[in-house]
Design an enzyme around this catalytic site. Structure first.
Site, short mmCIF file in Angstrom:
data_model
loop_
_atom_site.label_atom_id
_atom_site.label_comp_id
_atom_site.label_asym_id
_atom_site.label_seq_id
_atom_site.Cartn_x
_atom_site.Cartn_y
_atom_site.Cartn_z
N ASP A 20 -10.26 -34.91 -68.69
CA ASP A 20 -11.27 -34.97 -69.73
C ASP A 20 -12.60 -35.31 -69.07
O ASP A 20 -12.65 -35.86 -67.97
CB ASP A 20 -10.88 -36.06 -70.74
CG ASP A 20 -11.89 -36.26 -71.85
OD1 ASP A 20 -12.51 -35.26 -72.30
OD2 ASP A 20 -12.08 -37.41 -72.27
N ASP A 44 -15.77 -36.81 -70.97
CA ASP A 44 -16.42 -38.02 -71.49
C ASP A 44 -15.49 -39.23 -71.41
O ASP A 44 -14.36 -39.20 -71.88
CB ASP A 44 -16.87 -37.80 -72.94
CG ASP A 44 -17.96 -36.74 -73.01
OD1 ASP A 44 -19.00 -36.94 -72.36
OD2 ASP A 44 -17.75 -35.72 -73.68
#
Length: 177
Positions: free
Chosen positions: A7, A9
């Site tokens: 991922d 963020d």
């Protein structure tokens, strides 16, 4: 070769830290930095403040200058020698983030080809052996093995194996040097 999906963020990018700085500098609040790191902003901020935060996040340029998480660049580069790496970031909620996120990834992770960057909504579409993410909902829908990257909004979760730093990711996935 095993596939590892990361991922962006609050895994690669220190997005929460940027939001904390905005709250402390631009909002009228009695909350401290310690408070803002103890729970999710959804739990701590007034709904009007959350609305303001969402407008800020959806502004062009917000994602352009977020700091990289400590150790992420080096560790991800080392991981790229052993795994087929993908970046999956849920940018559809904030459509103005696309260019900023793509350029950010090119700047800090130029060794990951554009063909291995996935801009999506739900990460249940990801076909990978592992997903490292900070949101339990993404890991719950993922068909492979999910690993939770610690963030203020997931500190209470006990469902998934957890890592709290890129050093821990390195220890988990890279051979002993």
């Amino acid at each position: 070769m095993l596939r590892l999906t990361l991922d962006m963020d609050d895994v690669l990018a220190n997005t929460h830290e940027k939001l904390v700085e905005i709250v402390l500098n631009d909002f009228d609040t009695a909350l401290t930095a310690k408070d803002l790191h103890s729970k999710s902003l959804r739990e701590l901020l007034h709904p009007k403040q959350l609305g303001k935060i969402n407008k800020i996040i959806d502004s062009p340029g917000f994602f352009a200058d977020i700091q990289v998480k400590e150790g992420a660049e080096e560790t991800v580069y080392q991981l790229s020698k052993y795994y087929e790496l993908f970046i999956a970031t849920a940018c559809m909620e904030f459509p103005t983030s696309f260019n900023d996120k793509f350029n950010w990834l090119k700047k800090y992770f130029p060794f990951i080809p554009w063909t291995n960057i996935v801009f999506c909504g739900y990460k249940s579409i990801i076909n990978s052996d592992y997903l490292i993410d900070d949101h339990v909902r993404n890991l719950a829908a993922f068909k492979g093995k999910g690993i939770l990257f610690s963030a203020p909004h997931n500190l209470k979760d006990k469902t998934f194996k957890r890592v709290s730093s890129w050093k821990e990711v390195s220890d988990l996935f890279l051979p002993i040097a």
